[in-house]
Design a protein around this motif. Structure first.
Motif, mmCIF file in Angstrom:
data_model
loop_
_atom_site.group_PDB
_atom_site.id
_atom_site.type_symbol
_atom_site.label_atom_id
_atom_site.label_comp_id
_atom_site.label_asym_id
_atom_site.label_seq_id
_atom_site.Cartn_x
_atom_site.Cartn_y
_atom_site.Cartn_z
ATOM 1 N N PRO A 198 0.699 -0.954 -0.063
ATOM 2 C CA PRO A 198 -0.276 0.219 0.239
ATOM 3 C C PRO A 198 0.694 1.211 0.459
ATOM 4 O O PRO A 198 0.485 2.477 -0.743
ATOM 5 C CB PRO A 198 -0.950 -0.430 1.220
ATOM 6 N N VAL A 199 2.210 1.242 0.845
ATOM 7 C CA VAL A 199 2.692 2.671 1.189
ATOM 8 C C VAL A 199 3.694 2.598 0.117
ATOM 9 O O VAL A 199 3.561 3.639 -0.613
ATOM 10 C CB VAL A 199 3.667 2.432 2.161
ATOM 11 N N LEU A 200 3.862 1.520 -0.816
ATOM 12 C CA LEU A 200 4.235 2.022 -2.856
ATOM 13 C C LEU A 200 3.970 2.124 -3.762
ATOM 14 O O LEU A 200 4.765 2.848 -3.913
ATOM 15 C CB LEU A 200 5.073 0.051 -3.242
ATOM 16 N N SER A 201 3.091 1.940 -3.215
ATOM 17 C CA SER A 201 1.597 3.094 -4.081
ATOM 18 C C SER A 201 1.644 3.743 -3.937
ATOM 19 O O SER A 201 0.748 4.529 -4.967
ATOM 20 C CB SER A 201 0.373 1.882 -4.131
ATOM 21 N N SER A 202 2.287 4.491 -3.037
ATOM 22 C CA SER A 202 2.145 6.421 -3.046
ATOM 23 C C SER A 202 3.303 6.801 -2.908
ATOM 24 O O SER A 202 3.530 8.312 -3.209
ATOM 25 C CB SER A 202 1.235 6.325 -1.248
ATOM 26 N N CYS A 203 4.486 6.299 -3.376
ATOM 27 C CA CYS A 203 5.492 6.658 -3.436
ATOM 28 C C CYS A 203 5.166 7.236 -4.861
ATOM 29 O O CYS A 203 6.146 6.772 -6.011
ATOM 30 C CB CYS A 203 6.621 5.955 -3.371
ATOM 31 N N SER A 204 4.579 8.783 -5.553
ATOM 32 C CA SER A 204 4.649 8.964 -6.734
ATOM 33 C C SER A 204 5.816 9.494 -7.622
ATOM 34 O O SER A 204 6.174 9.807 -7.985
ATOM 35 C CB SER A 204 3.455 9.968 -6.458
ATOM 36 N N GLN A 205 6.753 9.299 -6.324
ATOM 37 C CA GLN A 205 8.263 9.898 -7.221
ATOM 38 C C GLN A 205 8.911 8.675 -7.373
ATOM 39 O O GLN A 205 9.921 9.176 -7.876
ATOM 40 C CB GLN A 205 9.233 10.865 -6.442
ATOM 41 N N LEU A 206 8.940 7.604 -7.365
ATOM 42 C CA LEU A 206 10.077 6.174 -7.378
ATOM 43 C C LEU A 206 9.766 6.552 -9.109
ATOM 44 O O LEU A 206 9.427 6.106 -9.966
ATOM 45 C CB LEU A 206 8.815 5.310 -6.911
ATOM 46 N N ARG A 207 11.414 6.136 -8.805
ATOM 47 C CA ARG A 207 11.944 5.792 -10.238
ATOM 48 C C ARG A 207 12.673 4.729 -10.219
ATOM 49 O O ARG A 207 12.187 3.800 -12.043
ATOM 50 C CB ARG A 207 12.658 7.075 -10.836
ATOM 51 N N VAL A 208 13.354 4.137 -8.914
ATOM 52 C CA VAL A 208 13.977 2.760 -9.735
ATOM 53 C C VAL A 208 13.402 2.185 -8.014
ATOM 54 O O VAL A 208 13.227 2.537 -7.291
ATOM 55 C CB VAL A 208 15.329 3.046 -9.820
ATOM 56 N N LEU A 209 12.905 0.503 -8.731
ATOM 57 C CA LEU A 209 12.449 -0.607 -7.641
ATOM 58 C C LEU A 209 13.633 -1.729 -7.641
ATOM 59 O O LEU A 209 13.425 -1.994 -9.006
ATOM 60 C CB LEU A 209 11.104 -0.690 -7.041
ATOM 61 N N SER A 210 14.294 -2.050 -6.968
ATOM 62 C CA SER A 210 14.594 -3.606 -6.956
ATOM 63 C C SER A 210 14.648 -4.386 -5.794
ATOM 64 O O SER A 210 15.056 -3.848 -4.316
ATOM 65 C CB SER A 210 16.564 -2.782 -7.442
ATOM 66 N N ASP A 260 6.097 7.736 -12.989
ATOM 67 C CA ASP A 260 7.545 7.354 -13.256
ATOM 68 C C ASP A 260 8.801 6.189 -12.787
ATOM 69 O O ASP A 260 9.553 6.516 -13.155
ATOM 70 C CB ASP A 260 8.171 8.792 -11.945
ATOM 71 N N LEU A 261 8.288 5.195 -12.273
ATOM 72 C CA LEU A 261 8.980 4.309 -12.382
ATOM 73 C C LEU A 261 9.524 3.672 -13.654
ATOM 74 O O LEU A 261 8.527 3.276 -14.482
ATOM 75 C CB LEU A 261 8.006 3.134 -11.506
ATOM 76 N N SER A 262 10.812 3.939 -13.989
ATOM 77 C CA SER A 262 10.679 3.103 -15.338
ATOM 78 C C SER A 262 12.032 2.239 -15.145
ATOM 79 O O SER A 262 12.472 1.961 -16.353
ATOM 80 C CB SER A 262 11.291 4.866 -15.602
ATOM 81 N N PRO A 273 3.630 0.922 -20.708
ATOM 82 C CA PRO A 273 4.740 0.179 -21.491
ATOM 83 C C PRO A 273 5.656 0.901 -19.561
ATOM 84 O O PRO A 273 5.463 1.404 -19.078
ATOM 85 C CB PRO A 273 5.425 1.142 -22.660
ATOM 86 N N ARG A 274 5.678 -0.415 -19.649
ATOM 87 C CA ARG A 274 7.111 -0.585 -18.419
ATOM 88 C C ARG A 274 8.069 -1.350 -19.019
ATOM 89 O O ARG A 274 8.343 -2.382 -19.386
ATOM 90 C CB ARG A 274 6.439 -1.596 -16.908
ATOM 91 N N LYS A 275 9.495 -1.245 -17.944
ATOM 92 C CA LYS A 275 10.592 -1.820 -17.738
ATOM 93 C C LYS A 275 10.976 -3.088 -16.623
ATOM 94 O O LYS A 275 11.298 -2.178 -15.955
ATOM 95 C CB LYS A 275 11.682 -1.163 -18.421
ATOM 96 N N SER A 324 5.326 -3.935 -23.052
ATOM 97 C CA SER A 324 3.994 -2.670 -23.686
ATOM 98 C C SER A 324 2.854 -4.272 -23.677
ATOM 99 O O SER A 324 2.344 -5.337 -24.078
ATOM 100 C CB SER A 324 4.597 -3.115 -25.318
ATOM 101 N N PRO A 325 2.033 -3.084 -24.067
ATOM 102 C CA PRO A 325 0.145 -3.813 -23.771
ATOM 103 C C PRO A 325 0.669 -4.194 -25.388
ATOM 104 O O PRO A 325 -0.656 -5.240 -25.945
ATOM 105 C CB PRO A 325 -0.707 -2.933 -23.791
ATOM 106 N N ASN A 326 0.661 -3.265 -26.614
ATOM 107 C CA ASN A 326 1.083 -4.085 -27.621
ATOM 108 C C ASN A 326 1.376 -5.026 -28.271
ATOM 109 O O ASN A 326 1.382 -5.516 -29.849
ATOM 110 C CB ASN A 326 0.782 -2.609 -28.708
ATOM 111 N N ALA A 327 2.671 -5.428 -27.153
ATOM 112 C CA ALA A 327 3.250 -6.484 -27.230
ATOM 113 C C ALA A 327 2.627 -7.825 -28.116
ATOM 114 O O ALA A 327 1.650 -7.926 -27.822
ATOM 115 C CB ALA A 327 4.098 -7.391 -26.802
#
Length: 470
Positions: A369-381, A404-406, A445-447, A467-470
Motif C-alpha cells: 500500500p505504501v509503495l503505491s503512494s511513492c509517487s516520485q519512485l523511479r527505480v525499485l529493486s 515515474d517508475l522507469s 509500457p514498463r521496463k 508493452s500492451p501492444n507486444a
C-alpha cells in the motif's frame, strides 16, 4: 562495410602546424579561435612542451579542461602548462587574447574537446556553441586569482608524487592561485602520504569524500579529525569498517568518529558499506546528523529491529530520495517496520534498493500500500529475495499507477525453484510469460527485469519495455 571517416581539415591543419614548433608558437597571435583546441590536442598528444607553454599564455577561452585529456598524469606535460601559467602570472599586463580563468584538472571537460575535435557522437548540437558563449561572456574579467580545480585520488606512489608536485606549485603561488578540491578518494594505505597531501589542501572546499580500503574503527577515528575540518562535505562514502563497540577501545573510537560527523553541516549523501560497528548502534550515528539527507545507503551488515525503528523515526530522512539497504537481512524483522520506514519517505523517495535482504512475502505485502503512494519512485529493486508469483503479480498491480517508475528489478518467483533450491529455466520462462500478460492487461509500457541473479548486468533476463501492444 564500415563507413570511412576522414580527418577534418581543421584537425589536419593543426597536426601539420604542430610539427613545426617554432612556426606554431609564432602563429598563435593570429590563429583563429577555432584552431586552438585542435592544436592544443595535437601538441598535448605529441608532448610539444614549448607549444603548450605558449598556448596557455594566449588561451582564448575562460576554462582549460586539461583533465579531460589526461588518462594518466604526465609530469612533463603538466610542467609545461604550469610553466606557461608562471609566465602569465608574472606579467602585469596580460596578453590581449588570453581569457583563461580556470585550469580544470578533474576528469571532466570531454564534451569541450569532443566539440572542437568534431566528434559528434557524444555531444548534442545544443552544446556546440556553449563553450564559446560562456567564455566570451567573461572576457572583461581579470585573470587573477586563477582557479585550479582538482580531484584528489590518493592511490599509487606515482599519483601521490604528482599531487605533491602540483600542490607545492600552488602553495608557492598562494596570492595568485585559488585551489579548489571538491572530491577526495583515498585508496593508499600510507597514513603519512595522506596527511602530507591533505595538509596542503583547503579542506573546507571538499564536498565529497570516499574511503576505499577496509578499515579498522580505530583507523577511521584517526582520520576523523581531518574529516571534521571538511565542513562543506555533502557526500561521504565509507568502506567496510571492522570493530566491536563492545570493546572499550572501539567504543571510544566510535565516539571520536561520530563527534566529527556533528561538524558536517551540509551532509546530504551517506554511504556505509559493511559497517560492522553499527549493529545496535545506528541511533548513535543518526543523531549526529545535522541536515536532511537526500540519500542513505547502509549495505551488507547486520542491523537490529531497534536500528530500523530509529531509522524510521529519524527526522533527517524526511526528504530522502534514495534508500539502499542492499544485503541487510530483514528476515526476522516485524513486517510493519519497513512499512513505517517507507511511509516516512513516501513523498520524496525516488530509488529503493532492497536486494538480498531476506524479504519474504509477508514483508512485501506489508509495504504494497505504501509503495503505491511513492509517487516520485523511479527505480525499485528487490532482487535476491524469495518472493512468490502471487505477490509479484500483486506488486505489479500496486505499482501500475506510478508514472515515474522507469526501472523495476525483481527476483525469479519462488515457484521457479525446486524443493532443493534448483532453478528450473523452463518454469521461469513460463512465469515470465504470465507476468508479460499481466503487464499487457494493465496497459502501460514498463521496463522490468526478472532474474534469479541479484545483479542486473550479468544475465540475459531483461524483459525490455513490456508493452500492451507486444
Amino acid at each position: 562495410m564500415s563507413a570511412y571517416n576522414p580527418p577534418r581539415l581543421v584537425n589536419l591543419a593543426a597536426m601539420s602546424l604542430v610539427r613545426d614548433e617554432a612556426l606554431a608558437i609564432s602563429s598563435l597571435e593570429y590563429l583563429p579561435m577555432e584552431l586552438y583546441p585542435p592544436l592544443f590536442m595535437a601538441a598535448f598528444s605529441g608532448r610539444q612542451s614549448e607549444t603548450l607553454k605558449a598556448m596557455v599564455q594566449t588561451w582564448p577561452f575562460a576554462r582549460l579542461p586539461l583533465g579531460g585529456l589526461m588518462q594518466k598524469p604526465h609530469q612533463g606535460t603538466i610542467q609545461a602548462v604550469l610553466g606557461g601559467l608562471d609566465v602569465l602570472l608574472a606579467q602585469k599586463v596580460h596578453p590581449r587574447r588570453c581569457k583563461l580563468q580556470v585550469l580544470d584538472l578533474r576528469n571532466t571537460g570531454q564534451d569541450f574537446w569532443n566539440i572542437w575535435s568534431g566528434d559528434m557522437n557524444h555531444v548534442s548540437s545544443s552544446l556546440l556553441m556553449a563553450p564559446v558563449a560562456e567564455d566570451m561572456s567573461r572576457t572583461k574579467h581579470p585573470l587573477t586569482p586563477l582557479v585550479v580545480y582538482i580531484e584528489l585520488c590518493l592511490k599509487t606512489k606515482t599519483s601521490i608524487k604528482f599531487l605533491t608536485y602540483l600542490l607545492r606549485w600552488v602553495q608557492q603561488r598562494k596570492g595568485s592561485i585559488h585551489l579548489c578540491c571538491k572530491k577526495i578518494k583515498i585508496i593508499s594505505r600510507s597514513k603519512e602520504n595522506i596527511k602530507k597531501i591533505l595538509s596542503m589542501v583547503k579542506l573546507n572546499c571538499v564536498q565529497e569524500v570516499e574511503l576505499s580500503l577496509n578499515q579498522k574503527l580505530s583507523t577511521l577515528a584517526k582520520f576523523s579529525s581531518l574529516l571534521g575540518k571538511m565542513r562543506n562535505v555533502q557526500r561521504l562514502l565509507l568502506p567496510p569498517i571492522h570493530g566491536s563497540v563492545a570493546e572499550e577501545q572501539d567504543h571510544q573510537a566510535l565516539l571520536q568518529f561520530t563527534s566529527q560527523i556533528l561538524r558536517l553541516q551540509h551532509l546530504q549523501d551517506l554511504h556505509m558499506e559493511g559497517p560492522a560497528f553499527l549493529e545496535g548502534r545506528l541511533n548513535q550515528m543518526l543523531r549526529c546528523l545535522k541536515t536532511s539527507l537526500y540519500n542513505i545507503s547502509i549495505t551488507n551488515c547486520l542491523l537490529t529491529e531497534s536500528d530500523l525503528t530509529h531509522l524510521s523515526q529519524c527526522r533527517n530522512i524526511c526528504q530522502l530520495k534514495g534508500l539502499n539497504l542492499n544485503g541487510v537481512t530483514l528476515t526476522n524483522f516485524h513486517p510493519e517496520l519497513l512499512q513505517v520506514l517507507l511511509e516516512k519517505v513516501a513523498g520524496t523517495l525516488e530509488e529503493l534498493d532492497l536486494n538480498l535482504c531476506g524479504i519474504m512475502d509477508s514483508h512485501l505485502m506489508a509495504i504494497l500500500p505504501v509503495l503505491s503512494s511513492c509517487s516520485q519512485l523511479r527505480v525499485l529493486s528487490i532482487c535476491g529475495n524469495l518472493i512468490s508469483m502471487a505477490v509479484l503479480e500483486s506488486l505489479l498491480c500496486h505499482t501500475d499507477g506510478l508514472s515515474d517508475l522507469s526501472l523495476e528489478l525483481y527476483p525469479a518467483p519462488r515457484e521457479s525453484y525446486s524443493s532443493l533450491g534448483i532453478l528450473h529455466q523452463e518454469r521461469l520462462a513460463q512465469l515470465k510469460a504470465e507476468l508479460w500478460e499481466i503487464l499487457t492487461d494493465l496497459g502501460r509500457p514498463r521496463k522490468i527485469w526478472v532474474s534469479p541473479s541479484p545483479c542486473p548486468y550479468c544475465g540475459d533476463d531483461m524483459c525490455d519495455h513490456l508493452s500492451p501492444n507486444a
